[in-house]
Design a protein around this motif. Structure first.
Motif, PDB file in Angstrom:
ATOM      1  N   LYS A 134       7.768   2.994  -8.763  1.00 47.38           N
ATOM      2  CA  LYS A 134       7.858   1.635  -9.299  1.00 47.38           C
ATOM      3  C   LYS A 134       6.750   1.355 -10.311  1.00 47.38           C
ATOM      4  O   LYS A 134       6.878   0.473 -11.158  1.00 47.38           O
ATOM      5  CB  LYS A 134       7.785   0.628  -8.152  1.00 47.38           C
ATOM      6  CG  LYS A 134       8.958   0.756  -7.181  1.00 47.38           C
ATOM      7  CD  LYS A 134       8.806  -0.184  -5.992  1.00 47.38           C
ATOM      8  CE  LYS A 134       9.971  -0.023  -5.028  1.00 47.38           C
ATOM      9  NZ  LYS A 134       9.823  -0.882  -3.819  1.00 47.38           N
ATOM     10  N   ALA A 135       5.669   2.127 -10.186  1.00 49.85           N
ATOM     11  CA  ALA A 135       4.542   1.967 -11.114  1.00 49.85           C
ATOM     12  C   ALA A 135       3.682   3.221 -11.023  1.00 49.85           C
ATOM     13  O   ALA A 135       3.811   4.018 -10.099  1.00 49.85           O
ATOM     14  CB  ALA A 135       3.726   0.723 -10.759  1.00 49.85           C
ATOM     15  N   ARG A 136       2.788   3.383 -11.983  1.00 47.90           N
ATOM     16  CA  ARG A 136       1.883   4.543 -11.950  1.00 47.90           C
ATOM     17  C   ARG A 136       0.890   4.414 -10.803  1.00 47.90           C
ATOM     18  O   ARG A 136       0.555   5.374 -10.124  1.00 47.90           O
ATOM     19  CB  ARG A 136       1.170   4.656 -13.306  1.00 47.90           C
ATOM     20  CG  ARG A 136      -0.017   5.588 -13.340  1.00 47.90           C
ATOM     21  CD  ARG A 136       0.318   7.025 -12.948  1.00 47.90           C
ATOM     22  NE  ARG A 136      -0.885   7.837 -12.998  1.00 47.90           N
ATOM     23  CZ  ARG A 136      -1.802   7.869 -12.033  1.00 47.90           C
ATOM     24  NH1 ARG A 136      -1.642   7.130 -10.939  1.00 47.90           N
ATOM     25  NH2 ARG A 136      -2.875   8.622 -12.157  1.00 47.90           N
ATOM     26  N   ILE A 137       0.378   3.211 -10.607  1.00 49.35           N
ATOM     27  CA  ILE A 137      -0.518   2.949  -9.482  1.00 49.35           C
ATOM     28  C   ILE A 137       0.263   2.137  -8.454  1.00 49.35           C
ATOM     29  O   ILE A 137       0.619   0.982  -8.686  1.00 49.35           O
ATOM     30  CB  ILE A 137      -1.774   2.181  -9.953  1.00 49.35           C
ATOM     31  CG1 ILE A 137      -2.567   3.042 -10.951  1.00 49.35           C
ATOM     32  CG2 ILE A 137      -2.653   1.809  -8.763  1.00 49.35           C
ATOM     33  CD1 ILE A 137      -3.800   2.368 -11.514  1.00 49.35           C
ATOM     34  N   THR A 138       0.537   2.782  -7.326  1.00 51.89           N
ATOM     35  CA  THR A 138       1.393   2.175  -6.310  1.00 51.89           C
ATOM     36  C   THR A 138       1.147   2.808  -4.948  1.00 51.89           C
ATOM     37  O   THR A 138       0.727   3.969  -4.854  1.00 51.89           O
ATOM     38  CB  THR A 138       2.885   2.363  -6.682  1.00 51.89           C
ATOM     39  OG1 THR A 138       3.702   1.990  -5.578  1.00 51.89           O
ATOM     40  CG2 THR A 138       3.192   3.799  -7.045  1.00 51.89           C
ATOM     41  N   LYS A 139       1.428   2.033  -3.911  1.00 51.66           N
ATOM     42  CA  LYS A 139       1.275   2.547  -2.552  1.00 51.66           C
ATOM     43  C   LYS A 139       2.308   3.636  -2.235  1.00 51.66           C
ATOM     44  O   LYS A 139       2.208   4.307  -1.210  1.00 51.66           O
ATOM     45  CB  LYS A 139       1.388   1.406  -1.544  1.00 51.66           C
ATOM     46  CG  LYS A 139       0.223   0.422  -1.596  1.00 51.66           C
ATOM     47  CD  LYS A 139       0.272  -0.557  -0.443  1.00 51.66           C
ATOM     48  CE  LYS A 139      -0.893  -1.538  -0.515  1.00 51.66           C
ATOM     49  NZ  LYS A 139      -2.209  -0.863  -0.428  1.00 51.66           N
ATOM     50  N   ILE A 144       3.819  10.651  -0.091  1.00 48.31           N
ATOM     51  CA  ILE A 144       3.715  12.112  -0.169  1.00 48.31           C
ATOM     52  C   ILE A 144       2.311  12.589   0.216  1.00 48.31           C
ATOM     53  O   ILE A 144       1.912  13.707  -0.089  1.00 48.31           O
ATOM     54  CB  ILE A 144       4.113  12.653  -1.563  1.00 48.31           C
ATOM     55  CG1 ILE A 144       3.212  12.105  -2.654  1.00 48.31           C
ATOM     56  CG2 ILE A 144       5.578  12.354  -1.862  1.00 48.31           C
ATOM     57  CD1 ILE A 144       3.470  12.750  -4.030  1.00 48.31           C
ATOM     58  N   GLY A 145       1.575  11.700   0.877  1.00 50.86           N
ATOM     59  CA  GLY A 145       0.330  12.133   1.504  1.00 50.86           C
ATOM     60  C   GLY A 145      -0.949  11.930   0.742  1.00 50.86           C
ATOM     61  O   GLY A 145      -1.974  12.532   1.075  1.00 50.86           O
ATOM     62  N   PHE A 146      -0.935  11.079  -0.294  1.00 50.43           N
ATOM     63  CA  PHE A 146      -2.198  10.730  -0.942  1.00 50.43           C
ATOM     64  C   PHE A 146      -2.826   9.565  -0.182  1.00 50.43           C
ATOM     65  O   PHE A 146      -2.159   8.840   0.557  1.00 50.43           O
ATOM     66  CB  PHE A 146      -1.970  10.350  -2.409  1.00 50.43           C
ATOM     67  CG  PHE A 146      -1.678  11.538  -3.285  1.00 50.43           C
ATOM     68  CD1 PHE A 146      -2.689  12.395  -3.675  1.00 50.43           C
ATOM     69  CD2 PHE A 146      -0.380  11.803  -3.713  1.00 50.43           C
ATOM     70  CE1 PHE A 146      -2.427  13.497  -4.474  1.00 50.43           C
ATOM     71  CE2 PHE A 146      -0.099  12.902  -4.521  1.00 50.43           C
ATOM     72  CZ  PHE A 146      -1.132  13.760  -4.895  1.00 50.43           C
ATOM     73  N   GLN A 147      -4.118   9.351  -0.406  1.00 44.60           N
ATOM     74  CA  GLN A 147      -4.838   8.369   0.401  1.00 44.60           C
ATOM     75  C   GLN A 147      -4.670   6.932  -0.068  1.00 44.60           C
ATOM     76  O   GLN A 147      -4.732   6.014   0.728  1.00 44.60           O
ATOM     77  CB  GLN A 147      -6.332   8.725   0.447  1.00 44.60           C
ATOM     78  CG  GLN A 147      -6.637   9.951   1.291  1.00 44.60           C
ATOM     79  CD  GLN A 147      -8.124  10.248   1.366  1.00 44.60           C
ATOM     80  OE1 GLN A 147      -8.854  10.030   0.405  1.00 44.60           O
ATOM     81  NE2 GLN A 147      -8.579  10.747   2.492  1.00 44.60           N
ATOM     82  N   GLY A 148      -4.511   6.747  -1.359  1.00 50.32           N
ATOM     83  CA  GLY A 148      -4.454   5.375  -1.861  1.00 50.32           C
ATOM     84  C   GLY A 148      -3.415   5.175  -2.938  1.00 50.32           C
ATOM     85  O   GLY A 148      -2.472   5.962  -3.076  1.00 50.32           O
ATOM     86  N   ASP A 149      -3.609   4.136  -3.725  1.00 54.32           N
ATOM     87  CA  ASP A 149      -2.645   3.765  -4.755  1.00 54.32           C
ATOM     88  C   ASP A 149      -2.686   4.680  -5.973  1.00 54.32           C
ATOM     89  O   ASP A 149      -1.724   4.749  -6.733  1.00 54.32           O
ATOM     90  CB  ASP A 149      -2.908   2.329  -5.225  1.00 54.32           C
ATOM     91  CG  ASP A 149      -2.725   1.325  -4.094  1.00 54.32           C
ATOM     92  OD1 ASP A 149      -2.292   1.734  -3.005  1.00 54.32           O
ATOM     93  OD2 ASP A 149      -3.024   0.132  -4.310  1.00 54.32           O
ATOM     94  N   ASP A 150      -3.815   5.367  -6.193  1.00 54.83           N
ATOM     95  CA  ASP A 150      -3.967   6.225  -7.371  1.00 54.83           C
ATOM     96  C   ASP A 150      -4.438   7.616  -6.938  1.00 54.83           C
ATOM     97  O   ASP A 150      -5.595   7.784  -6.518  1.00 54.83           O
ATOM     98  CB  ASP A 150      -4.980   5.616  -8.347  1.00 54.83           C
ATOM     99  CG  ASP A 150      -4.959   6.317  -9.693  1.00 54.83           C
ATOM    100  OD1 ASP A 150      -4.347   7.402  -9.801  1.00 54.83           O
ATOM    101  OD2 ASP A 150      -5.561   5.786 -10.648  1.00 54.83           O
TER     102      ASP A 150
END
Length: 282
Positions: A134-139, A144-150
């Motif tokens: 939905k956006a480049r920086i998103t929850k 897929i297992g990253f910690q935050g929005d970015d």
């Protein structure tokens, strides 16, 4: 003390005369005898080329000529030349591979770099083909297992190498990657897929750096190890760690470091075998 004494005598006196006698009887130098006695791979390369560790790829042919001249080996012994060339290329190639991996690790993820961003989006599309960002920086990145929005903040330790590894596995073993991602969402035994993947990049990197991957790569590649072979080993780690994690059934993700170290020790043990070849196909 006695063992030390006999060891001293052997290395100082007996070994020279033993080598001289064997050369007289066989008409072959020690290198020729070793090449004929050992199959291609780590055992041969590690056994005979300890003094050639500083040979660069561009110096291989000269080194071969020098060795044959020094050891008085006839030029018609093409088998010896071929075997020596392979072993020298493996040694120089290992050093070059480490430098290439290290250089990629040192490249920080840059969100202003179009190529970096394209690889990141490619990772998402490979793992989540039916869901758009939905956006480049998103929850959504947490899916897929990253910690935050970015995700860029998660690549700090391994730099671009962490992303390249993740993309490689997802691209070349897409079904396996999606299956492992699905398993990583297990309600009890789940773990952060991307974060663990970056952690395994660090494991692969450290094993390459300390020389533990020599046996594996020398057995796998009859010549110059390439970045492709490092990525293949990484894929093996990802696949095997997922199996290991579910077999061990940790109480919670809070015990990750403990089980990560246990898995690390298992891999190091496997790599101690001079005949080791650790690939996903196995």
């Amino acid at each position: 003390m006695l063992v030390y004494f006999w060891g001293f005598l052997y290395s100082k006196y007996f070994r020279f005369w033993l080598k001289w006698l064997l050369r007289l009887l066989t008409r072959k130098c020690e290198l020729q005898r070793v090449f004929e006695g050992l199959k291609a791979g780590a055992r041969r390369t590690l056994s005979v080329l300890r003094n050639a560790v500083h040979v660069e790829e561009t110096e291989v042919e000269k080194c071969i000529r020098d060795v044959m001249k020094e050891k008085k080996i006839e030029q018609k012994d093409t088998g010896f030349k071929t075997n020596l060339r392979v072993s020298l290329l493996q040694i120089s190639g290992y050093k070059k591979l480490y430098l290439n991996v290290e250089n990629l690790r040192k490249v920080p993820y840059d969100s202003d770099n179009e190529e970096h961003e394209e690889q990141l989006i490619e990772l998402w599309n490979l793992l989540m083909p039916h869901e758009s960002l939905k956006a480049r920086i998103t929850k959504q990145w947490c899916d897929i297992g990253f910690q935050g929005d970015d995700p860029k903040t998660d690549f700090r330790g391994m730099g671009l190498l962490g992303l390249v590894n993740l993309v490689y596995f997802s691209k070349h073993y897409t079904n396996e990657a999606r299956q492992i991602l699905s398993r990583s969402n297990h309600p009890k035994l789940g773990y952060s897929y991307a974060i663990v993947g970056i952690n395994l990049t660090e494991m692969a990197y450290s094993l390459l750096k300390n020389g533990a991957l020599k046996s594996h790569l020398y057995n796998m590649v009859a010549g110059l190890p390439q970045m492709e072979h490092f990525h293949q080993f990484y894929c093996y780690l990802v696949y095997e760690f997922d199996k290991f994690w579910f077999e061990e059934e940790p109480e919670s993700i809070m015990h990750f470091n403990q089980y990560r170290e246990k898995f690390h020790e298992k891999i190091k043990g496997l790599l101690l075998d001079c005949d080791a070849i650790l690939t996903l196909q196995n």
